[in-house]
Design a protein around this motif. Structure first.
Motif, PDB file in Angstrom:
ATOM      1  N   THR A   1       0.822  -1.203   0.000  1.00  0.00           N
ATOM      2  CA  THR A   1       0.000   0.000   0.000  1.00  0.00           C
ATOM      3  C   THR A   1       0.861   1.260   0.000  1.00  0.00           C
ATOM      4  O   THR A   1       0.440   2.274  -0.519  1.00  0.00           O
ATOM      5  CB  THR A   1      -0.934   0.006   1.218  1.00  0.00           C
ATOM      6  N   ALA A   2       2.049   1.167   0.604  1.00  0.00           N
ATOM      7  CA  ALA A   2       2.914   2.344   0.636  1.00  0.00           C
ATOM      8  C   ALA A   2       3.375   2.710  -0.774  1.00  0.00           C
ATOM      9  O   ALA A   2       3.560   3.893  -1.076  1.00  0.00           O
ATOM     10  CB  ALA A   2       4.119   2.082   1.531  1.00  0.00           C
ATOM     11  N   HIS A   3       3.547   1.708  -1.628  1.00  0.00           N
ATOM     12  CA  HIS A   3       3.974   1.990  -2.998  1.00  0.00           C
ATOM     13  C   HIS A   3       2.882   2.728  -3.764  1.00  0.00           C
ATOM     14  O   HIS A   3       3.173   3.617  -4.561  1.00  0.00           O
ATOM     15  CB  HIS A   3       4.345   0.702  -3.717  1.00  0.00           C
ATOM     16  N   TRP A   4       1.631   2.342  -3.537  1.00  0.00           N
ATOM     17  CA  TRP A   4       0.527   3.024  -4.212  1.00  0.00           C
ATOM     18  C   TRP A   4       0.394   4.462  -3.741  1.00  0.00           C
ATOM     19  O   TRP A   4       0.114   5.364  -4.543  1.00  0.00           O
ATOM     20  CB  TRP A   4      -0.787   2.275  -3.995  1.00  0.00           C
ATOM     21  N   GLN A   5       0.602   4.681  -2.447  1.00  0.00           N
ATOM     22  CA  GLN A   5       0.542   6.050  -1.929  1.00  0.00           C
ATOM     23  C   GLN A   5       1.640   6.905  -2.551  1.00  0.00           C
ATOM     24  O   GLN A   5       1.398   8.052  -2.934  1.00  0.00           O
ATOM     25  CB  GLN A   5       0.683   6.039  -0.408  1.00  0.00           C
ATOM     26  N   THR A   6       2.827   6.344  -2.662  1.00  0.00           N
ATOM     27  CA  THR A   6       3.938   7.072  -3.273  1.00  0.00           C
ATOM     28  C   THR A   6       3.645   7.368  -4.740  1.00  0.00           C
ATOM     29  O   THR A   6       3.923   8.464  -5.233  1.00  0.00           O
ATOM     30  CB  THR A   6       5.240   6.267  -3.141  1.00  0.00           C
ATOM     31  N   LEU A   7       3.077   6.399  -5.430  1.00  0.00           N
ATOM     32  CA  LEU A   7       2.732   6.596  -6.836  1.00  0.00           C
ATOM     33  C   LEU A   7       1.675   7.688  -7.001  1.00  0.00           C
ATOM     34  O   LEU A   7       1.792   8.546  -7.893  1.00  0.00           O
ATOM     35  CB  LEU A   7       2.237   5.280  -7.440  1.00  0.00           C
ATOM     36  N   ALA A  39      12.266  22.157  -9.620  1.00  0.00           N
ATOM     37  CA  ALA A  39      11.833  21.792  -8.272  1.00  0.00           C
ATOM     38  C   ALA A  39      10.952  20.548  -8.311  1.00  0.00           C
ATOM     39  O   ALA A  39      11.044  19.690  -7.418  1.00  0.00           O
ATOM     40  CB  ALA A  39      11.077  22.954  -7.632  1.00  0.00           C
ATOM     41  N   LEU A  40      10.139  20.422  -9.336  1.00  0.00           N
ATOM     42  CA  LEU A  40       9.293  19.241  -9.490  1.00  0.00           C
ATOM     43  C   LEU A  40      10.152  17.996  -9.674  1.00  0.00           C
ATOM     44  O   LEU A  40       9.907  16.967  -9.035  1.00  0.00           O
ATOM     45  CB  LEU A  40       8.356  19.419 -10.687  1.00  0.00           C
ATOM     46  N   ARG A  41      11.169  18.072 -10.510  1.00  0.00           N
ATOM     47  CA  ARG A  41      12.049  16.920 -10.726  1.00  0.00           C
ATOM     48  C   ARG A  41      12.779  16.526  -9.451  1.00  0.00           C
ATOM     49  O   ARG A  41      12.918  15.340  -9.140  1.00  0.00           O
ATOM     50  CB  ARG A  41      13.048  17.225 -11.832  1.00  0.00           C
ATOM     51  N   LEU A  42      13.242  17.513  -8.692  1.00  0.00           N
ATOM     52  CA  LEU A  42      13.927  17.218  -7.442  1.00  0.00           C
ATOM     53  C   LEU A  42      12.977  16.592  -6.419  1.00  0.00           C
ATOM     54  O   LEU A  42      13.355  15.674  -5.695  1.00  0.00           O
ATOM     55  CB  LEU A  42      14.568  18.487  -6.878  1.00  0.00           C
ATOM     56  N   ALA A  43      11.743  17.086  -6.365  1.00  0.00           N
ATOM     57  CA  ALA A  43      10.762  16.522  -5.440  1.00  0.00           C
ATOM     58  C   ALA A  43      10.417  15.086  -5.814  1.00  0.00           C
ATOM     59  O   ALA A  43      10.288  14.219  -4.942  1.00  0.00           O
ATOM     60  CB  ALA A  43       9.501  17.384  -5.427  1.00  0.00           C
ATOM     61  N   LEU A  44      10.287  14.819  -7.101  1.00  0.00           N
ATOM     62  CA  LEU A  44      10.001  13.452  -7.536  1.00  0.00           C
ATOM     63  C   LEU A  44      11.169  12.520  -7.260  1.00  0.00           C
ATOM     64  O   LEU A  44      10.972  11.362  -6.878  1.00  0.00           O
ATOM     65  CB  LEU A  44       9.642  13.436  -9.024  1.00  0.00           C
ATOM     66  N   LEU A  45      12.382  13.026  -7.425  1.00  0.00           N
ATOM     67  CA  LEU A  45      13.566  12.220  -7.117  1.00  0.00           C
ATOM     68  C   LEU A  45      13.616  11.900  -5.623  1.00  0.00           C
ATOM     69  O   LEU A  45      13.890  10.765  -5.237  1.00  0.00           O
ATOM     70  CB  LEU A  45      14.827  12.950  -7.553  1.00  0.00           C
ATOM     71  N   ALA A  46      13.331  12.883  -4.787  1.00  0.00           N
ATOM     72  CA  ALA A  46      13.319  12.652  -3.345  1.00  0.00           C
ATOM     73  C   ALA A  46      12.208  11.688  -2.948  1.00  0.00           C
ATOM     74  O   ALA A  46      12.379  10.867  -2.043  1.00  0.00           O
ATOM     75  CB  ALA A  46      13.145  13.978  -2.610  1.00  0.00           C
ATOM     76  N   LEU A  47      11.090  11.768  -3.634  1.00  0.00           N
ATOM     77  CA  LEU A  47       9.968  10.875  -3.340  1.00  0.00           C
ATOM     78  C   LEU A  47      10.278   9.445  -3.770  1.00  0.00           C
ATOM     79  O   LEU A  47       9.874   8.490  -3.108  1.00  0.00           O
ATOM     80  CB  LEU A  47       8.717  11.385  -4.060  1.00  0.00           C
ATOM     81  N   ALA A  48      11.023   9.287  -4.844  1.00  0.00           N
ATOM     82  CA  ALA A  48      11.325   7.963  -5.369  1.00  0.00           C
ATOM     83  C   ALA A  48      12.554   7.323  -4.739  1.00  0.00           C
ATOM     84  O   ALA A  48      12.794   6.132  -4.939  1.00  0.00           O
ATOM     85  CB  ALA A  48      11.515   8.037  -6.880  1.00  0.00           C
TER      86      ALA A  48
END
Length: 64
Positions: A1-7, A39-48
């Motif tokens: 479920t954590a993977h779906w939340q991250t997605l 900033a969007l790319r950096l946020a997505l990198l941090a999230l992934a």
């Protein structure tokens, strides 16, 4: 479920960031649009990052 939340978080960030960047670009603020997209790319990198670390550790455990 954590993977779906991250997605879902990544999808939401992508939509909001691209929308904001497009608004700035349409308003003639291309520099601001570029910064928003960066900033969007950096946020997505941090999230992934945790997901990438999990995949990497899984690959290492399969090899070793």
């Amino acid at each position: 479920t954590a993977h779906w939340q991250t997605l879902l978080k990544a999808c939401g960030l992508s939509l909001i960031g691209e929308f904001a960047g497009q608004i700035c670009a349409d308003a003639g603020e291309s520099a601001l649009a570029g910064r928003i997209r960066l900033a969007l790319r950096l946020a997505l990198l941090a999230l992934a990052a945790p997901l990438m670390a999990e995949v990497f550790s899984g690959c290492v455990s399969l090899i070793g």
